[in-house]
Motif scaffolding. Structure first.
Motif, PDB file in Angstrom:
ATOM      1  N   SER A 103      36.138 -13.474   0.893  1.00  0.00           N
ATOM      2  CA  SER A 103      35.947 -12.346   1.801  1.00  0.00           C
ATOM      3  C   SER A 103      35.351 -12.853   3.103  1.00  0.00           C
ATOM      4  CB  SER A 103      35.038 -11.284   1.174  1.00  0.00           C
ATOM      5  OG  SER A 103      33.743 -11.804   0.952  1.00  0.00           O
ATOM      6  N   ALA A 104      35.545 -12.043   4.108  1.00  0.00           N
ATOM      7  CA  ALA A 104      34.967 -12.333   5.423  1.00  0.00           C
ATOM      8  C   ALA A 104      33.956 -11.236   5.724  1.00  0.00           C
ATOM      9  CB  ALA A 104      36.055 -12.376   6.489  1.00  0.00           C
ATOM     10  N   VAL A 105      33.079 -11.515   6.644  1.00  0.00           N
ATOM     11  CA  VAL A 105      32.083 -10.542   7.081  1.00  0.00           C
ATOM     12  C   VAL A 105      32.396 -10.193   8.521  1.00  0.00           C
ATOM     13  CG1 VAL A 105      29.620 -10.087   7.390  1.00  0.00           C
ATOM     14  CG2 VAL A 105      30.385 -11.614   5.561  1.00  0.00           C
ATOM     15  N   LYS A 106      32.373  -8.900   8.825  1.00  0.00           N
ATOM     16  CA  LYS A 106      32.650  -8.424  10.178  1.00  0.00           C
ATOM     17  C   LYS A 106      31.564  -7.430  10.595  1.00  0.00           C
ATOM     18  CE  LYS A 106      36.797  -6.999  11.150  1.00  0.00           C
ATOM     19  NZ  LYS A 106      38.147  -6.395  11.141  1.00  0.00           N
ATOM     20  N   LEU A 107      31.322  -7.358  11.886  1.00  0.00           N
ATOM     21  CA  LEU A 107      30.452  -6.302  12.396  1.00  0.00           C
ATOM     22  C   LEU A 107      31.181  -4.965  12.300  1.00  0.00           C
ATOM     23  CD1 LEU A 107      28.978  -7.861  15.679  1.00  0.00           C
ATOM     24  CD2 LEU A 107      27.727  -7.354  13.571  1.00  0.00           C
ATOM     25  N   THR A 108      30.451  -3.932  11.942  1.00  0.00           N
ATOM     26  CA  THR A 108      30.997  -2.583  12.006  1.00  0.00           C
ATOM     27  C   THR A 108      30.891  -2.119  13.457  1.00  0.00           C
ATOM     28  OG1 THR A 108      28.847  -1.555  11.622  1.00  0.00           O
ATOM     29  CG2 THR A 108      30.189  -2.072   9.655  1.00  0.00           C
ATOM     30  N   PRO A 109      31.539  -1.019  13.826  1.00  0.00           N
ATOM     31  CA  PRO A 109      31.340  -0.502  15.188  1.00  0.00           C
ATOM     32  C   PRO A 109      29.858  -0.245  15.488  1.00  0.00           C
ATOM     33  CG  PRO A 109      33.276   0.505  14.219  1.00  0.00           C
ATOM     34  CD  PRO A 109      32.615  -0.298  13.126  1.00  0.00           C
ATOM     35  N   ALA A 110      29.115   0.273  14.505  1.00  0.00           N
ATOM     36  CA  ALA A 110      27.672   0.489  14.703  1.00  0.00           C
ATOM     37  C   ALA A 110      26.950  -0.842  14.876  1.00  0.00           C
ATOM     38  CB  ALA A 110      27.085   1.264  13.528  1.00  0.00           C
ATOM     39  N   GLY A 111      27.372  -1.857  14.122  1.00  0.00           N
ATOM     40  CA  GLY A 111      26.773  -3.180  14.241  1.00  0.00           C
ATOM     41  C   GLY A 111      27.047  -3.800  15.593  1.00  0.00           C
ATOM     42  N   ARG A 112      28.277  -3.615  16.088  1.00  0.00           N
ATOM     43  CA  ARG A 112      28.641  -4.155  17.396  1.00  0.00           C
ATOM     44  C   ARG A 112      27.807  -3.480  18.489  1.00  0.00           C
ATOM     45  NH1 ARG A 112      32.230  -7.521  18.455  1.00  0.00           N
ATOM     46  NH2 ARG A 112      33.307  -7.298  16.495  1.00  0.00           N
ATOM     47  N   ALA A 113      27.653  -2.182  18.408  1.00  0.00           N
ATOM     48  CA  ALA A 113      26.861  -1.450  19.410  1.00  0.00           C
ATOM     49  C   ALA A 113      25.392  -1.867  19.349  1.00  0.00           C
ATOM     50  CB  ALA A 113      27.005   0.062  19.199  1.00  0.00           C
ATOM     51  N   ALA A 114      24.859  -1.984  18.132  1.00  0.00           N
ATOM     52  CA  ALA A 114      23.453  -2.391  17.976  1.00  0.00           C
ATOM     53  C   ALA A 114      23.247  -3.795  18.515  1.00  0.00           C
ATOM     54  CB  ALA A 114      23.042  -2.309  16.503  1.00  0.00           C
ATOM     55  N   PHE A 115      24.177  -4.698  18.191  1.00  0.00           N
ATOM     56  CA  PHE A 115      24.025  -6.074  18.666  1.00  0.00           C
ATOM     57  C   PHE A 115      24.136  -6.142  20.184  1.00  0.00           C
ATOM     58  CE2 PHE A 115      25.362 -10.203  20.061  1.00  0.00           C
ATOM     59  CZ  PHE A 115      24.328 -10.972  19.555  1.00  0.00           C
ATOM     60  N   ASP A 116      25.074  -5.418  20.775  1.00  0.00           N
ATOM     61  CA  ASP A 116      25.226  -5.431  22.234  1.00  0.00           C
ATOM     62  C   ASP A 116      23.911  -5.045  22.912  1.00  0.00           C
ATOM     63  OD1 ASP A 116      27.857  -6.251  22.040  1.00  0.00           O
ATOM     64  OD2 ASP A 116      28.697  -4.250  22.414  1.00  0.00           O
ATOM     65  N   GLU A 117      23.247  -4.030  22.383  1.00  0.00           N
ATOM     66  CA  GLU A 117      21.959  -3.603  22.950  1.00  0.00           C
ATOM     67  C   GLU A 117      20.902  -4.691  22.775  1.00  0.00           C
ATOM     68  OE1 GLU A 117      18.432  -0.276  22.339  1.00  0.00           O
ATOM     69  OE2 GLU A 117      20.266  -0.100  21.155  1.00  0.00           O
ATOM     70  N   MET A 118      20.813  -5.238  21.568  1.00  0.00           N
ATOM     71  CA  MET A 118      19.820  -6.286  21.301  1.00  0.00           C
ATOM     72  C   MET A 118      20.081  -7.525  22.159  1.00  0.00           C
ATOM     73  SD  MET A 118      19.126  -6.213  17.195  1.00  0.00           S
ATOM     74  CE  MET A 118      20.824  -6.048  16.654  1.00  0.00           C
ATOM     75  N   ALA A 119      21.334  -7.915  22.301  1.00  0.00           N
ATOM     76  CA  ALA A 119      21.671  -9.122  23.062  1.00  0.00           C
ATOM     77  C   ALA A 119      21.284  -8.974  24.530  1.00  0.00           C
ATOM     78  CB  ALA A 119      23.157  -9.435  22.922  1.00  0.00           C
ATOM     79  N   ALA A 120      21.504  -7.789  25.093  1.00  0.00           N
ATOM     80  CA  ALA A 120      21.142  -7.567  26.499  1.00  0.00           C
ATOM     81  C   ALA A 120      19.625  -7.672  26.685  1.00  0.00           C
ATOM     82  CB  ALA A 120      21.651  -6.202  26.963  1.00  0.00           C
TER      83      ALA A 120
END
Length: 174
Positions: free
Chosen positions: A119-136
């Motif tokens: 299996s692979a692991v992917k960000l969910t849309p919520a994960g992508r949004a949360a990470f984008d905020e944290m990364a900034a």
């Protein structure tokens, strides 16, 4: 803080040397060791501050942030073994971090289309949004922490460390 004989001293604290990796050095130690411990001290200070800020601001650990950063760069996901290799931690650590992020619905495991056993692991849309905020915010923190270093000095250090990194390459592709 001011530097005295290669060690930082705080005049407000009576000139006592700050205790970190470099505090054990003497003038007899080799320059290479002094350089290594200076780089390690700087890295540790920045990492500790980032850990604290991530925990306080986002209630997330640095390893969880790092895993999400890897997945952000690979929208199709990564296998657990690949995440382990990229983050230089054991598969068990990756499983634990992934389990936590999955419970929070920030990542999802998906069956690998090329290998049904994996299996692979992917960000969910919520994960992508949360990470984008944290990364900034993370980027602003780094800028803030290094604000007192002149742009020219940063460019020089990047060039010097690039040379050092090339000279440290080993056969395993590091």
């Amino acid at each position: 803080m001011q530097e005295v004989d290669g060690r930082e001293e705080d005049p407000a604290m009576g000139g006592a040397a700050e205790l970190d990796m470099e505090s054990r050095l003497t003038d007899e130690h080799h320059q290479s060791l002094r350089l290594w411990l200076r780089m390690l001290s700087c890295t540790t200070r920045i990492e500790n501050e980032i850990r604290s800020r991530l925990r306080t601001t986002f209630d997330i650990t640095l390893p969880r942030f790092d895993l999400m950063a890897q997945l952000q760069r690979h929208p199709d996901g990564l296998r657990m073994g690949e995440l382990s290799k990229r983050m230089m931690v054991t598969g068990g650590n990756i499983t634990g971090i992934t389990d936590q992020l999955e419970r929070e619905q920030l990542v999802v495991r998906v069956q690998d289309v090329n290998d049904r056993r994996a299996s692979a692991v992917k960000l969910t849309p919520a994960g992508r949004a949360a990470f984008d905020e944290m990364a900034a915010v993370h980027e602003r923190w780094i800028e803030e922490m290094l604000a007192d270093v002149a742009a020219e000095d940063k460019a020089t250090m990047i060039a010097l460390l690039s040379t050092m990194k090339r000279s440290l390459r080993v056969d395993d592709g590091v």
